[in-house]
Design a protein around this motif. Structure first.
Motif: not given
Ligand code: GTP
Ligand code: MG
Length: 197
Positions: A39, A142, A176, A178, A183-184
């Motif tokens: 992340l 996540t 989020s 990755s 979510g960034k």
């Protein structure tokens, strides 16, 4: 908030050896393998800033990164996994607790939770402990890419319900991935709001 520069500063195993607490700091914690290091790479647009691995227990130290020469991001070791001893398995190490309690410039601790799983005792207890110590924190669910939209929403709703059994108010909750970049903007926006330049 745009990440213009991101660089690794140092790794260490004591809050007393961390860099001078002269800029806002945001740290990432959660169970081993939950995706903390990935992340950090995702939100800073780097593939290899923080070291990641498919095997749990990769990050072992307190790792400081400097973002835009303006704030620190910190990658922490995970809890809930240890090769060493059974005794250690469900405890996280004293130096991490020491860091969380005593780091004066820690604006927010992001607690990462794998969105696929039922609430885990170790996470729920850790969150309770943060409450006792009055540590500011937010939750990030996540690996959102591994679930369908409905399943994701229902898992997060279930988690909220669980937390509301012991918390009057919920912390900020973010999602989020990755791999997809989900979510960034939210995470960087949250950081910018929490520590205005
Ligand atoms: P430790 O340092 O061992 O505590 O782990 P960590 O929490 O830093 O996890 P890390 O970022 O190293 O990622 C662990 C594994 O999960 C790697 O194989 C990653 O590629 C994978 N992973 C991390 N985030 C995501 C995600 O959002 N989606 C998917 N599909 N895989 C992810
Ligand atoms: Mg890691």
């Amino acid at each position: 908030l745009e990440v213009k520069t991101a660089r690794f500063l140092m790794s260490n195993s004591s809050v007393h050896k961390c860099p001078e607490a002269n800029m806002p700091e945001f740290a990432f914690i959660g169970r081993s393998n939950v995706g903390k290091s990935s992340l950090i790479n995702m939100i800073t647009n780097h593939k290899k800033l923080a070291k990641t691995s498919g095997r749990p227990g990769k990050t072992q130290l307190i790792n400081h990164f400097v973002i835009n020469d303006n704030w620190y991001l910190v990658d922490l070791p995970g809890y809930g996994y240890a090769k060493v001893s059974k005794d250690q398995k469900n405890k996280f190490q004293a130096y991490i607790a020491d860091y969380i309690i005593n780091r004066a410039n820690l604006y927010c601790l992001f607690v990462l939770i794998d969105s696929r799983h039922e609430p885990q005792k170790i996470d729920v207890e850790f969150i309770e402990w943060l409450g006792e110590k009055q540590i500011p924190f937010a939750l990030i669910f996540t690996k959102a890419d591994k679930l369908g939209k409905n399943q994701l929403q229902s898992n997060v709703a279930h988690y909220r319900k669980q937390l509301l059994k012991s918390w009057e108010e919920l912390p900020p909750i973010l999602l989020s991935s990755s791999t997809s970049g989900l979510g960034k903007e939210e995470i960087l926006g949250f950081i910018a709001e929490t520590a205005p330049e």
